[in-house]
Structures are given as C-alpha cells and as structure tokens.
Write an enzyme that holds these catalytic residues in place. Sequence first.
Site, PDB file in Angstrom:
ATOM      1  N   GLY A 287       0.418   6.629  11.001  1.00 49.17           N
ATOM      2  CA  GLY A 287      -0.160   6.968   9.699  1.00 49.17           C
ATOM      3  C   GLY A 287      -1.004   6.033   9.057  1.00 49.17           C
ATOM      4  N   GLU A 329       4.600   3.689  15.064  1.00 48.42           N
ATOM      5  CA  GLU A 329       3.585   4.618  16.144  1.00 48.42           C
ATOM      6  C   GLU A 329       2.107   4.804  15.701  1.00 48.42           C
ATOM      7  OE1 GLU A 329       7.574   7.414  17.266  1.00 48.42           O
ATOM      8  OE2 GLU A 329       6.047   8.176  15.708  1.00 48.42           O
ATOM      9  N   PRO A 330       1.391   3.675  15.649  1.00 37.95           N
ATOM     10  CA  PRO A 330       0.115   3.711  15.321  1.00 37.95           C
ATOM     11  C   PRO A 330      -0.571   4.645  16.383  1.00 37.95           C
ATOM     12  CG  PRO A 330       0.546   1.612  15.847  1.00 37.95           C
ATOM     13  CD  PRO A 330       1.962   2.316  15.975  1.00 37.95           C
ATOM     14  N   GLY A 331      -1.506   5.496  15.758  1.00 30.05           N
ATOM     15  CA  GLY A 331      -2.589   6.035  16.781  1.00 30.05           C
ATOM     16  C   GLY A 331      -3.928   5.896  16.166  1.00 30.05           C
ATOM     17  N   ARG A 332      -4.297   6.259  15.221  1.00 33.24           N
ATOM     18  CA  ARG A 332      -5.602   6.550  14.610  1.00 33.24           C
ATOM     19  C   ARG A 332      -5.928   4.827  14.523  1.00 33.24           C
ATOM     20  NH1 ARG A 332      -6.973   9.890  10.855  1.00 33.24           N
ATOM     21  NH2 ARG A 332      -4.919  10.617  10.831  1.00 33.24           N
ATOM     22  N   ARG A 369     -12.839  17.222  12.251  1.00 29.20           N
ATOM     23  CA  ARG A 369     -12.001  16.546  11.014  1.00 29.20           C
ATOM     24  C   ARG A 369     -12.665  16.902   9.811  1.00 29.20           C
ATOM     25  NH1 ARG A 369     -11.290  12.051  10.369  1.00 29.20           N
ATOM     26  NH2 ARG A 369      -9.048  12.053   9.306  1.00 29.20           N
ATOM     27  N   CYS A 400     -22.222  27.995  15.175  1.00 29.30           N
ATOM     28  CA  CYS A 400     -22.682  29.253  14.387  1.00 29.30           C
ATOM     29  C   CYS A 400     -21.651  29.323  13.007  1.00 29.30           C
ATOM     30  CB  CYS A 400     -22.413  30.305  15.031  1.00 29.30           C
ATOM     31  SG  CYS A 400     -23.736  30.605  16.391  1.00 29.30           S
ATOM     32  N   GLU A 401     -21.475  28.140  12.372  1.00 27.43           N
ATOM     33  CA  GLU A 401     -20.691  28.254  11.309  1.00 27.43           C
ATOM     34  C   GLU A 401     -21.533  27.509  10.016  1.00 27.43           C
ATOM     35  OE1 GLU A 401     -17.511  28.873  10.530  1.00 27.43           O
ATOM     36  OE2 GLU A 401     -17.146  30.078  12.289  1.00 27.43           O
ATOM     37  N   TYR A 430      -8.520  11.693  17.106  1.00 28.62           N
ATOM     38  CA  TYR A 430      -8.556  13.047  16.827  1.00 28.62           C
ATOM     39  C   TYR A 430      -9.950  13.727  16.725  1.00 28.62           C
ATOM     40  CZ  TYR A 430      -3.989  11.308  15.126  1.00 28.62           C
ATOM     41  OH  TYR A 430      -2.698  10.910  15.221  1.00 28.62           O
TER      42      TYR A 430
HETATM   43  C1  LIG Z   1       5.482  11.434  14.688  1.00 32.29           C
HETATM   44  C2  LIG Z   1       4.080  10.799  14.447  1.00 32.29           C
HETATM   45  N1  LIG Z   1       4.051   9.461  14.808  1.00 32.29           N
HETATM   46  C3  LIG Z   1       2.660   9.072  15.082  1.00 32.29           C
HETATM   47  C4  LIG Z   1       1.658   9.713  14.650  1.00 32.29           C
HETATM   48  C5  LIG Z   1       0.269   9.058  14.588  1.00 32.29           C
HETATM   49  O1  LIG Z   1      -0.285   9.012  13.296  1.00 32.29           O
HETATM   50  P1  LIG Z   1      -1.932   8.245  12.932  1.00 32.29           P
HETATM   51  O2  LIG Z   1      -2.466   8.356  14.398  1.00 32.29           O
HETATM   52  O3  LIG Z   1      -2.289   8.737  11.988  1.00 32.29           O
HETATM   53  O4  LIG Z   1      -1.276   6.615  13.176  1.00 32.29           O
HETATM   54  C6  LIG Z   1       1.802  11.055  13.935  1.00 32.29           C
HETATM   55  C7  LIG Z   1       0.672  11.847  13.687  1.00 32.29           C
HETATM   56  O5  LIG Z   1       0.499  12.965  13.460  1.00 32.29           O
HETATM   57  C8  LIG Z   1       2.945  11.505  14.135  1.00 32.29           C
HETATM   58  O6  LIG Z   1       3.255  13.047  13.806  1.00 32.29           O
END
Ligand SMILES: Cc1ncc(COP(=O)(O)O)c(C=O)c1O
Length: 472
Positions: A287, A329-332, A369, A400-401, A430
């Site tokens: 997050g 758990e960084p994704g973004r 998004r 078409c939106e 995302y």
């Molecule tokens: C359990 C969990 N971990 C990690 C993430 C990754 O979040 P972000 O991409 O914002 O770091 C999410 C996103 O929904 C999540 O639900």
Amino acid sequence: MSRSAHPAGPRHADVYTEGHYSAPAEDLNSLDEKVWSRTVDRNADGVVTVGGIEVTRLAEEFGTPAYFLDEADFRARCRAWADAFGPDADVFYAGKAFLSRAVVTWLQEEGLNLDVCSGGELATALAAGMPAERIAFHGNNKSTDEIERAVEAGVGRIVLDSFQEIVRVAHIAQSRGVRQRVQIRVTVGVEAHTHEFIATAHEDQKFGIALAGGTSQSETGGGQAAEAVRRALKLDGLELIGIHSHIGSQIFDMAGFEVSARRVVQLLAEVRDEHGVELPEIDLGGGLGIAYTSEDDPREPHEIAKALGEIVTRECEAAGLATPRISVEPGRAIVGPTAFTLYEVGTIKPLDGLRTYVSVDGGMSDNIRTALYDAEYSVALVSRTSTAEPMLSRVVGKHCESGDIVVKDAFLPADLAPGDLLAVPATGAYCRAMASNYNHALRPPVVAVRDGEARVIVRRETEEDLLRLDVG
Ligand SMILES: Cc1ncc(COP(=O)(O)O)c(C=O)c1O
C-alpha cells in the site's frame, strides 16, 4: 527536479487551484523525475527516450497503445527494497500490481519474494521458476483447487482469510501429510489511503478476520482474530507463523501503520499469554504510495523500512515480546513508477470556455483507474517539444463511455495534432493488470526497455485471441 534542458510538464497544482483553473507556471516540455521512470529523458531533438530509445522508434516498432517498462528502474527498485529491509526481514512483491514471467525472473535475480492472490498468478510464478517457498498465497475466497495447488507446490505461506479457510487449508495439508506454514490476516480497524488514515471501530469489508470481538464466531471471548489463532493452533495441518495486516493503498502517512502494528502486536501478546507461544512473524502488507503527479511525495524504501522497524520494535518492547521478523508486500511502489503508457493522439475537440478533449487510441481498457478510483495522472507530449500556449485538456479514450477518461485535467500544448504521441507516466501498477477487452479492445503489449534494447514481455492481443475464446 526536472530532467533535461527542455522546458516543464503539466503540474497539477497549477491545473486546478481552489476552484479555478490557471495556466501552468512552467513550460510543458520538461519531465518531472518524480513521476517518470529513471532512464526517461528528452534528447536533443526533443523526443523522449527510455533506456536510450526514442518513443517514436518504439511506437513504430511496437505500435500504440503500449506500456513501456523501464527494466533497469524495476530492478533498482527491487534492490532498494531488499537492501532497505535487509536480511532480517522479507519483501514480497505483490504480483497483483503487474505480473509476467519476466517480472518473476527479475524478482528472483534481485532477491525478492512474491505474493500471489490467484491460481493464475501462482501458475505464472511457478512457470517462471520462482521457488515455491518464496511465494505467499493470498485471497479472501481461495478455491479448494487453488489451495490444493498451493499446498502441493509447497508455497512458503498461505495467508488465511476466514474461518472456513482455516479448516480447509488444514484439511488439505493434513491429507497430504504436510504442515502448511500460514499467517492469519486480521483487520485492525484502520484504513489508510494517500495522506489520511481512519481508525474505525470495526471493519466493514471483505478481507481478513477482525481483531474486534463480540461475534458469534468466538467461542471463548476475545476478538475474532484471537479465536482464529486458537483454532489454527489446534490443527495439525497448520504451522501458524504470524499475523498479517494490510491497511490500504497509495499511503504516504505512516500513522496508519503505527496503529496497525500496535494492534497486531497486542494480539501477539495475547497469544503469548493464552498459549505460551510467541509467533515469529508479522506482515504489514503493502500500500505504499508513489508519485502519479508532481504533487505526490512518496517516501524512499529505506525511510519506510526504518519507520516500520522502529514502530514494531517499540510496540514489542512495550509488550515484552521479542521483535518478530517483519515482512512487507509492496506492489505499486516497485512497478508503478517504472512504466508509462504510450498513446497516439486521434481526434481533438476544443469546447469553448471549457477544455479541449484529446482522444487517444486506448482508454479505460488499458487504464481503468481513473474511472474506477478517480485516480490522477500526468501526461506529456513526448514525440516532440512545443513552445505553443498551454491548453487545458482532458485526455480520453476511444470507448463507448463518457467516463472513459485517462487524464482528467492536464495542460498540453495548443498546437497538439493528430499523430502526436502522448505518454502517461506511472502506469506500471494496476493498469495492464486490470486491463479489459471492453469494446473488444485488444490489450496492449508490455515492452521491457533496457540499455538500448526493447523486448516484448507480454505481447499485444490479436483479434484471433479474441475469436479463439468465442467458440460459437
Ligand atoms: C494483501 C495485500 N498485500 C499487498 C498489496 C499491494 O498493495 P500495493 O500495490 O498498493 O503496494 C495489496 C493490494 O491490494 C494487498 O491486498
């Protein structure tokens, strides 16, 4: 903060200020390095480059719309997270942000683990050779088939999300003669988004098991989460290694993590008092925020690691617990800033006294998004520079939106013309992951660019792909 000698990109503070629009203070050609990936620059001809390759060449070779992913930047961000957290903590890249086999290879090479949340993500991870013990398996409604595949593959942890799942995973593991390492995902009554967090009495959402008590699920008092721990500790098929909490998305303020860690540590202390067991791990989820516009000010991984480490250590000391191993758990925060979407300008419609609608050849099918979350993005003319006046614009797609908006408010040069190339930065997370075939759009390719070389890592969909699924 801007790159190259060429003059400035749209600055959101200048676009909309206290109820009125004003012209940007700087010119529209510079690239704010906060929102563009590390190897992006503008060359002497005014053309934007990534990994040393001009976007005009990329568009010719790979077409538009397309996502261009700066591999060197992705790898550098992985290393920064791994280094910041060090050997006593674990970084799991959240594959939901964007996952492909190449990404899995880079993660392995740069020393990161992987969080998956579906059978498809698990299959991708395993197909690319990620060792199963480095995979965490998430999801609020994992199917029996998914759990079986995860247990049989030997994933390092399954994050339990409900009472039913505790029993289901235990049964599946036991029937295969294994003890599955698990964490319990709790909802801590904290929700954090961007600069704010809200502490609520209870969590009105689908994920996790509430720390709060007073539910019909609880047999012996305490909250639901305490009851979940009780049940998990009794089951032979499970090895409970820790507690997991994820509080939101695009977070800049660490205060939410502070409350979350305090509440999780409180549960660890209760578990110790009741069961005589100190659970060894705590996962604080993902997050962490990134810069979508120049207004955003994200923290660096080392600052985040330091802040989270201090919070957990302090709370554990106060509770008389040994500090558990921390995971995140960084994704973004890893993939988001590393890619931009390249579009070709199509029709341009000036609306007198309002704004100019600039249509591009993609839209909500490659970036949902903006429509889904009201997300803000930046945009720049990248195939040339311009000294024309700024023009208040809305970049829209071809679907078409009327809600098919890519960038809601931006200044673009008034001499913008069909055929120009626009790029929207910070679309690594995302966007391709949430892309759709709405209007039978063909999902764009992801092209990795590094050191003057570009290679497709996810190819563009074709009409044959669409028709193959349509079996009449
Ligand atoms: C359990 C969990 N971990 C990690 C993430 C990754 O979040 P972000 O991409 O914002 O770091 C999410 C996103 O929904 C999540 O639900």
